[in-house]
Design an enzyme around this catalytic site. Structure first.
Site, PDB file in Angstrom:
ATOM      1  N   SER A 120     -12.840  -5.800  29.180  1.00  0.00           N
ATOM      2  CA  SER A 120     -13.739  -4.652  29.170  1.00  0.00           C
ATOM      3  C   SER A 120     -13.897  -4.065  30.564  1.00  0.00           C
ATOM      4  O   SER A 120     -13.819  -4.786  31.569  1.00  0.00           O
ATOM      5  CB  SER A 120     -15.114  -5.071  28.639  1.00  0.00           C
ATOM      6  OG  SER A 120     -16.074  -4.058  28.851  1.00  0.00           O
TER       7      SER A 120
ATOM      8  N   TYR B 209     -22.455 -10.072  28.881  1.00  0.00           N
ATOM      9  CA  TYR B 209     -21.256  -9.580  28.197  1.00  0.00           C
ATOM     10  C   TYR B 209     -20.093  -9.477  29.181  1.00  0.00           C
ATOM     11  O   TYR B 209     -18.990  -9.967  28.918  1.00  0.00           O
ATOM     12  CB  TYR B 209     -21.547  -8.217  27.569  1.00  0.00           C
ATOM     13  CG  TYR B 209     -20.312  -7.515  27.046  1.00  0.00           C
ATOM     14  CD1 TYR B 209     -19.582  -8.048  25.992  1.00  0.00           C
ATOM     15  CD2 TYR B 209     -19.872  -6.320  27.612  1.00  0.00           C
ATOM     16  CE1 TYR B 209     -18.452  -7.417  25.513  1.00  0.00           C
ATOM     17  CE2 TYR B 209     -18.744  -5.678  27.136  1.00  0.00           C
ATOM     18  CZ  TYR B 209     -18.032  -6.227  26.091  1.00  0.00           C
ATOM     19  OH  TYR B 209     -16.901  -5.590  25.623  1.00  0.00           O
TER      20      TYR B 209
END
Length: 341
Positions: free
Chosen positions: A139, A164
């Site tokens: 990501s 995350y």
């Protein structure tokens, strides 16, 4: 891709996973796609089921409902279907959700990815060919509060600002270790704000639309002073498919491992994005007037800007995003009008 190859796509009911499976089945007649997804309730399961309906119509698609964190489930899939290519897209997504539900991230993003790596490692046992390429989702969140732009895969990313992001960085480290130790060809993809029809409802453009339809105020963080490298789903899938077909060669350390950014290489101002979304939604008949707006400070875990340096992807695969923001948002608006009405 080799003839009659089996591709395992985890997160097959997700936004990127379902679109990848669909394109593979349409364009690669010589393969079968095995899809794994746990169909959790992070967002509306009916949307995930609607994505799967289009895949079930193809006889070369096999779907398994199961959890990436369930080691025996994952082992069973590898034993029965012996995938040659694995595309791991299953993950608990979302920056803000990781603040309130950290367990979900550890289970899916860390334990789940470990299970995939272990199965890839043992797929070559007893002289089998095994997995020839593992492609996995990272990501743009790993860049955290990086001040240098555009973001390059050579930048240091040791200061994540959300759990995350930390789990995605851990995936990159784990994949590198397994590639070094066991010779697994691995490619990590750092996705930049993927959007489009049937996307994730937790993404800003989708959430804004839902609120506009209900006549509610939309919340604009950092008082609108944010920039995002929005990347249309079709462009992302083209990039993923190109990467799948070419496993990385050994680098100077003798490791078959590579990282790429997949982005549009064009960050857009948040307020321009909102105005464009409003215009597209009005044109599609979803709303009849612009939204009321509430301007708020930056939220924990958010970053001011994302901006992808895609030079490596261009050099190695000729990657070139073709979809402009207004065109992509118009397609989303038309889908939204049809799906919800």
């Amino acid at each position: 891709m080799e003839k009659a190859a089996t591709v395992l796509v985890t997160g097959a009911a997700g936004f990127i996973g379902s679109n990848l499976a669909k394109r593979l089945l349409e364009e690669k007649k010589e393969i079968r796609v095995v899809g794994l997804d746990n169909l959790n309730e992070y967002y509306d399961v009916r949307l995930k089921e609607a994505r799967l309906e289009k895949l079930w119509q193809n006889g070369q698609f096999i779907f398994i409902k199961g959890d990436l964190a369930d080691r025996e489930c994952v082992r069973g899939i590898f034993a029965e279907y012996e995938p040659e290519i694995v595309v791991n897209l299953a993950a608990q997504a979302g920056v803000r959700y990781s603040i309130t539900n950290p367990d979900a991230y550890m289970e899916s993003n860390v334990i789940g990815f470990y299970n995939i790596l272990e199965c890839c490692r043992h797929s070559c046992d007893n002289g089998k060919t095994g997995v020839t390429h593992l492609v996995y989702a990272s990501s743009s969140s790993v860049y955290g509060s990086n001040q240098k732009v555009p973001y390059s895969v050579t930048d240091r990313v040791d200061n994540p600002v959300s759990l995350y992001a930390a789990t995605k960085k851990s995936n990159e480290l784990m994949a590198h270790a397994y590639s070094k130790l066991y010779g697994i060809p691995c490619t990590g993809l750092r996705f930049f704000t993927v959007y489009g029809p049937a996307g994730r409802p937790d993404m800003a453009y989708f959430g804004f639309t839902d609120k506009m339809v209900r006549g509610e105020k939309i919340q604009i963080f950092n008082h609108g002073d944010m920039r995002r490298d929005f990347t249309y789903i079709d462009d992302v899938i083209t990039g993923v498919m190109k990467v799948m077909e070419k496993a990385p060669a050994e680098n100077e350390d003798g490791v078959r491992y590579k990282l790429y950014n997949i982005g549009n290489h064009k960050p857009e101002n948040l307020m321009y994005f909102v105005e464009t979304l409003e215009k597209c939604l009005m044109r599609a008949g979803v709303i009849d007037q612009p939204a009321q707006k509430e301007f708020l400070p930056m939220q924990p875990g958010d970053v001011y800007q994302t901006y992808a340096d895609v030079d490596e992807l261009v050099k190695d695969f000729g990657f070139c995003p073709k979809t402009g923001l207004e065109e992509g948002l118009m397609r989303f608006a038309e889908w939204y009008a049809e799906y919800y009405r």
